[in-house]
Design an enzyme around this catalytic site. Structure first.
Site, PDB file in Angstrom:
ATOM      1  N   ASP A   1       2.762  -9.387   8.177  1.00  0.00           N
ATOM      2  CA  ASP A   1       3.996  -8.582   8.871  1.00  0.00           C
ATOM      3  C   ASP A   1       5.240  -8.361   8.225  1.00  0.00           C
ATOM      4  O   ASP A   1       5.192 -10.101   8.887  1.00  0.00           O
ATOM      5  CB  ASP A   1       3.573  -8.155  10.152  1.00  0.00           C
ATOM      6  CG  ASP A   1       4.447  -7.648  10.875  1.00  0.00           C
ATOM      7  OD1 ASP A   1       5.277  -7.130  10.555  1.00  0.00           O
ATOM      8  OD2 ASP A   1       4.397  -7.688  12.359  1.00  0.00           O
ATOM      9  N   ILE A   2       6.094  -7.867   7.730  1.00  0.00           N
ATOM     10  CA  ILE A   2       6.887  -8.708   7.303  1.00  0.00           C
ATOM     11  C   ILE A   2       7.543  -9.077   8.753  1.00  0.00           C
ATOM     12  O   ILE A   2       8.847  -9.903   8.829  1.00  0.00           O
ATOM     13  CB  ILE A   2       8.405  -7.624   6.523  1.00  0.00           C
ATOM     14  CG1 ILE A   2       8.385  -6.859   6.487  1.00  0.00           C
ATOM     15  CG2 ILE A   2       7.350  -7.964   4.741  1.00  0.00           C
ATOM     16  CD1 ILE A   2       9.500  -6.142   6.399  1.00  0.00           C
TER      17      ILE A   2
ATOM     18  N   LEU B   1       0.739  -1.780  -0.030  1.00  0.00           N
ATOM     19  CA  LEU B   1       0.206  -0.006   0.282  1.00  0.00           C
ATOM     20  C   LEU B   1       0.878   1.107   0.449  1.00  0.00           C
ATOM     21  O   LEU B   1       0.809   2.421  -0.099  1.00  0.00           O
ATOM     22  CB  LEU B   1      -0.920  -0.150   0.836  1.00  0.00           C
ATOM     23  CG  LEU B   1      -2.453  -1.539   1.802  1.00  0.00           C
ATOM     24  CD1 LEU B   1      -3.013  -0.858   2.616  1.00  0.00           C
ATOM     25  CD2 LEU B   1      -2.562  -1.112   0.118  1.00  0.00           C
TER      26      LEU B   1
ATOM     27  N   TYR C   1      18.508   4.348   5.624  1.00  0.00           N
ATOM     28  CA  TYR C   1      17.825   4.416   4.407  1.00  0.00           C
ATOM     29  C   TYR C   1      18.599   3.709   3.224  1.00  0.00           C
ATOM     30  O   TYR C   1      19.370   2.906   3.371  1.00  0.00           O
ATOM     31  CB  TYR C   1      16.504   5.234   4.310  1.00  0.00           C
ATOM     32  CG  TYR C   1      16.452   5.147   2.735  1.00  0.00           C
ATOM     33  CD1 TYR C   1      15.199   4.026   2.334  1.00  0.00           C
ATOM     34  CD2 TYR C   1      16.550   5.994   1.521  1.00  0.00           C
ATOM     35  CE1 TYR C   1      14.390   3.673   1.267  1.00  0.00           C
ATOM     36  CE2 TYR C   1      15.963   5.502   0.305  1.00  0.00           C
ATOM     37  CZ  TYR C   1      14.917   4.293  -0.040  1.00  0.00           C
ATOM     38  OH  TYR C   1      14.000   4.331  -1.224  1.00  0.00           O
TER      39      TYR C   1
ATOM     40  N   ILE D   1       0.677  -4.280   6.953  1.00  0.00           N
ATOM     41  CA  ILE D   1      -0.394  -4.167   7.604  1.00  0.00           C
ATOM     42  C   ILE D   1      -1.175  -3.426   7.719  1.00  0.00           C
ATOM     43  O   ILE D   1      -1.847  -3.340   9.244  1.00  0.00           O
ATOM     44  CB  ILE D   1       0.931  -4.110   8.354  1.00  0.00           C
ATOM     45  CG1 ILE D   1       1.668  -2.765   8.274  1.00  0.00           C
ATOM     46  CG2 ILE D   1       1.676  -5.099   8.921  1.00  0.00           C
ATOM     47  CD1 ILE D   1       2.644  -2.214   9.820  1.00  0.00           C
TER      48      ILE D   1
HETATM   49  C1  AKB Z   1      13.143   8.840  -1.135  1.00  0.00           C
HETATM   50  O1  AKB Z   1      13.318   9.790  -1.426  1.00  0.00           O
HETATM   51  O2  AKB Z   1      13.557   8.534  -0.176  1.00  0.00           O
HETATM   52  C2  AKB Z   1      12.946   7.863  -2.244  1.00  0.00           C
HETATM   53  C3  AKB Z   1      14.029   7.533  -3.174  1.00  0.00           C
HETATM   54  C4  AKB Z   1      14.360   7.964  -4.021  1.00  0.00           C
HETATM   55  O3  AKB Z   1      15.063   6.129  -2.252  1.00  0.00           O
HETATM   56  N1  AKB Z   1      12.129   8.097  -2.746  1.00  0.00           N
END
Ligand code: AKB
Length: 323
Positions: A70-71, A28, A159, A53
């Protein structure tokens, strides 16, 4: 703007039973519903299960199979894979760059522990596994213009770190256990019907919504911040194509894909051609700006173009398609 497209792409049809049985995690978010739509057209509605989830909107719930998954719950995920005879898994659950910095423990759990669960289940059940990576998997010491597939990757966000980890773990499982792992590094994705959640490139979606709704847009990046971007249809097309590519065509398992690259100022000028009354102001978010300044400005995707014929269909109008 759509540039020359390849009409043969949707032309093959199979009977439902020849098809992969697909599970999409994190379904989602910005990309899952669109991906499910594309895959259902190709493989049949009931062969593609969307999962998350969160509770789906009515139209999503009624458009095809949806299941709670749920991973972080290994048993729940394994049960879904077994009970539904899943053969392909698209793993979209992740916290994006800006929200990841706001909640590092959660980003670490979802993006790293969640990935470990998915990798183990995929290896155990012989699944073909797609995991998206990102321009965010690069950092300030990477070459930024252009950024090739193989170069220094020292991202400074949780990230980015989690995505480098995903690339390396997927490739390791591929070479060590024969897992059919496939990964694309996405640019910022522009979509009309779905909103991104907590990324650095979100402004490029928000500007369209604000232009239509209020005629005013406040950008959280500086006007000259150049980032690689792609229209969602190209992103989903690339994702399906790399999953369908014969294994022999893939000289690597993680590819950059690219379409266009622009700054907020350039995008605003383009939108103003259609909505001349749009007012754009800048109120820079320091966290997002620092992230954007460490990311690629242009992405070198020549390996994807050579190996499996990647070709984008959408550009900003002034840009020439390289396709
Ligand atoms: C973000 O901006 O975090 C994402 C990406 C570029 O991975 N859209």
């Amino acid at each position: 703007r759509q540039v020359a497209s390849d009409a043969s792409f949707h032309s093959v049809s199979f009977s439902e039973s020849d098809h992969p049985r697909v599970l999409i995690t994190g379904g989602l978010g910005q990309l899952g519903v669109g991906l499910a739509k594309l895959l259902r057209k190709r493989f049949g509605k009931n062969n593609v299960i969307l999962s998350d989830i969160r509770k789906p909107a009515d139209h999503v719930f009624h458009s095809g199979p949806f299941i709670y998954s749920d991973i972080l719950d290994y048993k729940n995920l394994r049960e879904i894979v077994v009970n539904n005879r899943i053969t392909w898994l698209f793993h979209y659950s992740a916290l994006l760059s800006a929200v990841g910095e706001a909640n590092v423990p959660l980003a670490r759990a979802v993006n790293i522990t969640g990935l470990h669960n998915v990798l183990d289940i995929a290896a155990e059940h012989n699944l073909r596994l797609f995991v998206p990576s990102t321009i965010g998997a690069f950092g300030p010491t990477s070459p930024r213009d252009p950024t090739p597939d193989l170069c220094i990757q020292r991202p400074r966000t949780i990230y980015g770190v989690s995505k480098v980890h995903a690339e390396l773990m997927g490739e390791y499982y591929h070479y060590r256990y024969g897992l059919d792992f496939r990964c694309l590094r996405y640019p910022g994705i522009i979509s009309a019907d779905s909103q991104p959640g907590g990324g650095t490139t979100d402004y490029a979606v928000q500007i369209f919504h604000d232009a239509m709704k209020t005629g005013k847009f406040q950008c959280n990046l500086k006007p000259d911040t150049r980032l690689p971007m792609m229209y969602i249809d190209d992103c989903l097309k690339a994702t399906l194509e790399v999953m369908e590519a014969p294994a022999e065509a893939l000289s690597m398992r993680t590819y950059n894909i690219s379409a266009m690259s622009f700054t907020p100022e350039e995008l605003a000028q383009e939108v103003q051609k259609h909505v001349p009354e749009l007012q754009v102001t800048y109120n820079v978010d320091e966290v997002r700006q620092a992230i954007a300044d460490s990311w690629p400005m242009n992405f070198d995707d020549s390996n994807a173009r050579r190996d499996w014929g990647w070709k984008h269909d959408y550009d900003l109008p002034e840009e020439e398609s390289r396709g």
